[in-house]
Design a protein around this motif. Structure first.
Motif, mmCIF file in Angstrom:
data_model
loop_
_atom_site.group_PDB
_atom_site.id
_atom_site.type_symbol
_atom_site.label_atom_id
_atom_site.label_comp_id
_atom_site.label_asym_id
_atom_site.label_seq_id
_atom_site.Cartn_x
_atom_site.Cartn_y
_atom_site.Cartn_z
ATOM 1 N N MET A 182 0.836 -1.204 0.000
ATOM 2 C CA MET A 182 0.000 0.000 0.000
ATOM 3 C C MET A 182 0.873 1.256 0.000
ATOM 4 O O MET A 182 0.586 2.222 -0.697
ATOM 5 N N ALA A 183 1.955 1.197 0.786
ATOM 6 C CA ALA A 183 2.846 2.361 0.878
ATOM 7 C C ALA A 183 3.420 2.698 -0.496
ATOM 8 O O ALA A 183 3.486 3.864 -0.888
ATOM 9 N N ILE A 186 0.744 4.258 -2.631
ATOM 10 C CA ILE A 186 0.418 5.622 -2.167
ATOM 11 C C ILE A 186 1.495 6.603 -2.632
ATOM 12 O O ILE A 186 1.191 7.689 -3.153
ATOM 13 N N ARG A 190 1.105 9.743 -5.180
ATOM 14 C CA ARG A 190 1.523 11.055 -4.689
ATOM 15 C C ARG A 190 2.477 11.700 -5.703
ATOM 16 O O ARG A 190 2.395 12.897 -5.972
ATOM 17 N N ASN A 220 -9.286 5.185 -7.490
ATOM 18 C CA ASN A 220 -9.598 5.326 -6.065
ATOM 19 C C ASN A 220 -10.920 4.680 -5.700
ATOM 20 O O ASN A 220 -11.024 3.985 -4.690
ATOM 21 N N LEU A 239 -10.037 4.678 3.791
ATOM 22 C CA LEU A 239 -9.717 6.086 3.505
ATOM 23 C C LEU A 239 -8.200 6.315 3.564
ATOM 24 O O LEU A 239 -7.624 6.942 2.683
ATOM 25 N N ASN A 240 -7.581 5.783 4.605
ATOM 26 C CA ASN A 240 -6.135 6.015 4.740
ATOM 27 C C ASN A 240 -5.327 5.344 3.639
ATOM 28 O O ASN A 240 -4.237 5.793 3.311
ATOM 29 N N TYR A 241 -5.870 4.249 3.124
ATOM 30 C CA TYR A 241 -5.162 3.562 2.037
ATOM 31 C C TYR A 241 -5.505 4.140 0.662
ATOM 32 O O TYR A 241 -5.015 3.649 -0.346
ATOM 33 N N SER A 242 -6.391 5.125 0.599
ATOM 34 C CA SER A 242 -6.751 5.688 -0.715
ATOM 35 C C SER A 242 -5.620 6.569 -1.224
ATOM 36 O O SER A 242 -4.730 6.956 -0.461
ATOM 37 N N TYR A 243 -5.687 6.865 -2.519
ATOM 38 C CA TYR A 243 -4.561 7.558 -3.163
ATOM 39 C C TYR A 243 -4.778 9.065 -3.239
ATOM 40 O O TYR A 243 -5.913 9.536 -3.318
ATOM 41 N N SER A 244 -3.662 9.775 -3.287
ATOM 42 C CA SER A 244 -3.740 11.237 -3.432
ATOM 43 C C SER A 244 -4.158 11.594 -4.856
ATOM 44 O O SER A 244 -3.983 10.799 -5.770
ATOM 45 N N ILE A 250 -11.270 14.346 0.280
ATOM 46 C CA ILE A 250 -11.067 13.332 1.324
ATOM 47 C C ILE A 250 -12.407 13.003 1.980
ATOM 48 O O ILE A 250 -12.731 11.841 2.244
ATOM 49 N N LYS A 251 -13.217 14.042 2.167
ATOM 50 C CA LYS A 251 -14.537 13.817 2.768
ATOM 51 C C LYS A 251 -15.381 12.918 1.864
ATOM 52 O O LYS A 251 -16.063 12.004 2.330
ATOM 53 N N LEU A 253 -14.323 10.770 -0.309
ATOM 54 C CA LEU A 253 -13.789 9.389 -0.264
ATOM 55 C C LEU A 253 -14.216 8.697 1.035
ATOM 56 O O LEU A 253 -14.538 7.509 1.034
ATOM 57 N N ARG B 145 -5.821 12.723 5.857
ATOM 58 C CA ARG B 145 -6.661 11.525 5.753
ATOM 59 C C ARG B 145 -6.916 10.916 7.133
ATOM 60 O O ARG B 145 -7.993 10.449 7.421
ATOM 61 N N PHE B 189 0.111 4.427 8.532
ATOM 62 C CA PHE B 189 1.546 4.144 8.715
ATOM 63 C C PHE B 189 2.138 4.900 9.906
ATOM 64 O O PHE B 189 3.225 5.438 9.851
#
Lengths: 365, 645
Positions: A182-183, A186, A190, A220, A239-244, A250-251, A253, B145, B189
């Motif tokens: 995931m990192a 992401i 980014r 996404n 949400l945290n794993y979603s892409y920029s 963000i809301k 998503l 996020r 993370f």
């Protein structure tokens, strides 16, 4: 205008020539009706994909993993051609950032192999064939690392370094490599997002934002849906794993991530996407519908004022969807998976003609 | 057997023949490797390596005075090692624990320092009953996020500090929402800062307390280090020597795989210089109390050698000053047993040509000093040191002959000539050197032909006929330069002789082919397509012409010796011109001398390298190509000193 024309006239001519070499609806129809993988390949070797298919045929390895590797070389060839002729560094940065998604896929495979103790020879058939132009990561040295920790340390100075370092602690805690993967994704998106905003020319940026944002939105939405309804993770994780990047906030998503089921998620989509996705019942269907929407939207890049970077970006994304559709169709043939063509290939590829503007629609089959 | 192996190890100069490649070996009478003993040596080597690593032993590798007796020495080694390990292990464990504790405390201090700005009171935190709290580091880009993902629960994210790409956060939520917070943090993370339970006081107080513990821990670690150093002093020599012994014993054991064995009798076959055979025989007979048969066989009596199936290995045996040049010979090829070993010629001509091309007393001295340094300090590159010293001496000698010190030609008089002033003479001399070297090449080739009984090439362009033709042409040339144009009679004689020699060169191959075919006619039916005589004649004509052109080109090629000597002098002129230009601007100060020094360094490095390359080229292409066929097999002694290391 004159400057833009000077800048893009050659590149545009080149891109449009490449774009004109897409598969026609009649090609898709015949490919769908082929009896088996050899027949599929035989027909494909009479299309613009001939050089890559003939390489595959001469390699005598016609399983679907090899097919993916060989056929993606056609896409990378287009990347290389565009990179060679691109006029300025910021535009080049964006095209490279888009290509970095494949580098990221390779990186994930290498890390997965290190995690599971596999050797290079056992996974090399899964790696995308990228050269120095498309990937600057020192993969050969990476293979020499003994463990995942060493590999992350080795990558410390690359763009992936800081995020991987953070994700590594999660790998240790969770005992799985998912956080690292995931990192990488992401970071990759980014990079695309910052490359889009790094395009200096306003006209270029506007055209590129339109295309790339639409693409990132589709990715996404599918990604959030998969995390929620396939992997069963929570809304906050989705949400945290979603892409920029993309036009979804963000809301927005988060709202999608909180949806109880796929139908609820579709209802929350922006109007155009919602109309395209209505009626779909599963995630592959949703992806197909959104890709269809994306392809229609990207056609706008080829209309009107021609001298902007959007043309190249749209072509590359469209080509990628075409190649992925080919892979899906071939996999279905190889595994004798009965599925209609429409379930494997975005509808627009089957319907529209070869006109850049979408006019002169040719009905499939 | 083990005593015999020890003797073989001591003698070193034995190239073993692998018995498995012989008839006896193929019948299954190989000795094989004693795997139990090998495993024991492996374990010994592992233990030694571990002790060497743990005690951080470094230092010169001691030379073995006597080869080990593998099956006896193992007991001593195992016992000694066990004793050493017993003595050392306590100290090593104490050292490791002290270092670990120190690192742990330092890490905790560094972790707690991240929370420093907030100066949290851990006691108060531990009293929180309904609130969950955690500390950690978050990538800065993930913050928006994370904030949004926690919007459904009561929470608080307090930034303790931040830099360019990360936040140090304190995250709070109600105990009932702990899972949600943890999930969100995990997916963002978030890297938790681990804080041991039971800490009392504020962050700064805890850090202060830990810092007070540090000196005691450091003392403990220091004490362990000192103990370790004492052990290192005590065991260093013994361990390194034992390692060498174990390596060598292992090599000797592995060599056993090449031995033959029938019941209780071993067969060891190999090549060794004939001079040392009597000594080896005596030693073996003494060690086995006469229960051994040691025989020497003349290579000529071995059928496989006569038929060329087995090649006799070549042992280079040159004096110390020539030995470094063996590397250059080997780079071209390994001479076969019957060929002339050319290293001595290569070494002499190399040093001579280098001096001619790089003649300068100052530069020669620099090279000599550099060589001396390499010879004395860098053991591994000792050979290159010797070459550098020899080239330096040659350079100095020619420097005296040219009257040049660091390019200055008016300090000492030129005993022979100034290359820049006497160009024609110098060029002629280079050509003479070329004629000499090529002639030597022809002579060595003729010797090689005789030694290998390759008489059929005698009349070819590379053999006697070619050599005679070359000497005739060279003689004419030298006669012309030294005493003017030759007389008509001499020209006529040269024409006739060269025509005859050329004719011989052209017809020798076709004639040999005709004779061979006649001999073979009726004996067997050849299935392979034979080359026609006419085409063979044409080929021979072309080859003869090519050889004549080759002779000329090879000889002229030596003009480069003069050319590089001129370049050397011209580069000096360039350096002095630049230095003068600098002097015009700022006088003959530091700039002038710096330019001269830099120029000289560039000349030594750049031209030294180019000259060496050119000489190697001359040696390989103009000299070696005349006689050197190679294809030999290098002598591989049973135990090389480097292998042991």
């Amino acid at each position: 205008m004159l400057r833009a024309a000077l800048k893009y006239s050659y590149l545009n001519a080149k891109t449009r020539t490449m774009h004109a070499r897409r598969l026609k609806p009649s090609d898709w129809h015949i490919l769908e009706t082929t009896k088996d993988p050899p027949a599929f390949l035989r027909y494909l070797s009479s299309t613009p994909y001939a050089p890559w298919v003939s390489r595959l045929l001469s390699a005598r390895q016609q399983d679907h993993e090899q097919f993916e590797r060989f056929i993606f070389a056609a896409l990378f060839d287009d990347y290389r051609k565009i990179i060679r002729s691109i006029p300025d560094n910021d535009s080049l940065g964006l095209v490279r950032a888009l290509a970095a998604r494949f580098e990221a896929e390779n990186l994930k495979i290498v890390l997965r192999a290190l995690f599971s103790g596999l050797k290079k020879s056992q996974v090399s058939h899964l790696l995308y064939p990228l050269d120095q132009k498309l990937s600057s990561l020192p993969f050969n040295s990476l293979w020499k690392q003994d463990s995942l920790g060493d590999a992350v340390k080795f990558l410390a100075e690359t763009v992936y370094g800081p995020m991987l370092r953070h994700a590594l602690s999660q790998v240790d805690a969770q005992g799985r490599i998912f956080p690292l993967e995931m990192a990488i994704d992401i970071v990759c998106f980014r990079q695309i997002n910052s490359a889009v905003h790094g395009v200096r020319s306003r006209r270029d940026r506007t055209s590129v934002v339109d295309v790339v944002n639409s693409y990132v939105d589709v990715v996404n939405i599918c990604h959030v849906a998969r995390i929620r309804f396939v992997y069963g993770l929570s809304a906050e994780e989705a949400l945290n794993y979603s892409y920029s990047g993309g036009s979804l906030t963000i809301k927005g998503l988060h709202a999608l991530a909180r949806a109880k089921n796929l139908q609820a998620l579709i209802k929350l989509l922006p109007l155009g996407m919602r109309l395209a996705a209505e009626g779909t019942e599963d995630i592959p269907g949703l992806r197909m519908a959104l890709e269809d929407w994306l392809l229609r939207r990207m056609r706008r890049a080829f209309l009107g004022y021609p001298f902007h970077l959007g043309v190249q970006v749209a072509h590359l994304i469209e080509k990628e969807i075409e190649v992925r559709s080919l892979v899906r169709l071939f996999q279905a043939k190889a595994t004798q998976y009965q599925m209609s063509q429409a379930e494997l290939v975005p509808g627009i590829l089957l319907k529209s003609g070869d006109s850049l503007g979408g006019e002169g629609v040719v009905q499939a089959g | 057997m083990s005593r015999v192996m020890g003797i073989l190890g001591d003698f070193k100069l034995l190239h073993l023949i692998n018995i498995s490649e012989t008839r006896l070996g193929k019948l299954g009478y190989s000795a094989g490797v004693p795997s139990d003993l090998l495993d024991r040596y492996d374990n010994v080597l592992k233990s030694i390596a571990s002790l060497v690593r743990e005690l951080e032993i470094k230092g010169p590798v001691p030379a073995l005075e006597k080869a080990p007796i593998p099956d006896k020495d193992i007991f001593y080694m195992e016992e000694t090692l066990a004793d050493m390990e017993n003595q050392v292990s306590g100290c090593l464990v104490r050292g490791r624990e002290a270092a670990k504790e120190l690192v742990k405390t330092e890490e905790l201090i560094s972790r707690l320092s991240m929370l420093g700005p907030a100066d949290i009171d851990f006691e108060r935190l531990s009293r929180l009953r309904f609130v969950y709290c955690t500390f950690g580091v978050l990538p800065a880009d993930n913050m928006p996020r994370l904030e949004e993902s926690l919007s459904d629960i009561h929470h608080s994210l307090i930034t303790i500090s931040r830099n360019r790409d990360r936040f140090v956060l304190a995250a709070f939520c109600l105990n009932e929402d702990r899972e949600v917070l943890e999930r969100a943090l995990k997916s963002a993370f978030f890297k938790e800062i681990e804080i041991p339970s039971g800490l009392k006081g504020t962050v700064s107080e805890v850090i202060e307390g830990l810092k007070e513990q540090l000196p005691a821990l450091e003392r403990k670690a220091h004490q362990a280090r000192e103990e370790k150093e004492a052990f290192r002093e005590r065991f260093q020599k013994a361990l390194l020597l034992m390692r060498e012994k174990a390596f060598m014993a292992r090599l000797l054991l592995e060599a056993q795989s090449k031995f033959g064995k029938i019941d209780h009798t071993y067969l060891v076959t190999g090549w060794l210089p004939i001079e040392i055979f009597p000594r080896l025989k005596d030693a073996i007979m003494k060690a086995t109390r006469g229960r051994a048969i040691v025989e020497s066989v003349d290579p000529e009596d071995v059928r496989e050698v006569r038929e060329g199936i087995v090649k006799i290995p070549i042992l280079f045996n040159n004096p110390l000053l020539i030995r470094p040049f063996e590397k250059l010979t080997s780079l071209y090829g390994t001479p076969s047993y019957r060929e002339v070993e050319p290293t001595v010629f290569l070494a002499l001509s190399f040093v001579l040509l280098f001096g001619m091309m790089f003649g300068d007393v100052g530069h020669g001295l620099v090279l000599f000093i550099a060589g001396l340094y390499v010879f004395r300090r860098l053991y591994r590159y000792m050979d290159y040191g010797i070459i550098l010293m020899e080239c330096g001496v040659s350079s100095m000698v020619f420097g005296v002959l040219y009257g040049s010190i660091f390019g200055v030609e008016d300090i000492i008089p030129a005993i022979w000539l100034h290359p820049m002033k006497d160009i024609n003479r110098f060029m002629m001399f280079s050509v003479y050197i070329g004629v000499g070297m090529i002639s030597l090449g022809f002579i060595l080739n003729i010797i090689n032909m005789l030694r290998t009984r390759n008489f059929q090439e005698f009349l070819s362009a590379g053999g006697v006929v070619g050599a005679l033709l070359y000497w005739l042409l060279a003689g004419l040339g030298i006669r012309y330069v030294m005493a003017g144009p030759p007389a008509p009679v001499e020209i006529m004689a040269a024409k006739v002789i060269s025509a005859v020699l050329l004719l011989v060169m052209i017809v020798e191959r076709p004639v040999r082919a005709i004779l061979r075919r006649r001999r073979e006619r009726g004996k067997s039916k050849s299935t392979r397509a034979e080359q026609g005589i006419a085409s063979m004649v044409i080929e021979s004509i072309i080859e003869a012409l090519d050889s004549i052109i080759g002779f000329l080109a090879n000889t002229v090629s030596f003009v480069r010796v003069a050319a590089f000597a001129l370049t050397h002098a011209a580069l000096f002129a360039g350096v002095f011109a630049i230095a003068d230009m600098v002097a015009q601007g700022s006088g003959r100060g530091a700039g002038y001398w710096l330019t001269l020094v830099a120029g000289n360094i560039v000349i030594i490095l750049l031209e030294g390298m180019v000259v060496s390359i050119q000489i190697i080229r001359l040696e390989y292409y103009e000299f070696f190509s005349k006689f050197f066929r190679g294809g030999g097999r290098p002598f591989q002694p049973l135990v090389k000193q480097e292998e042991v290391r």
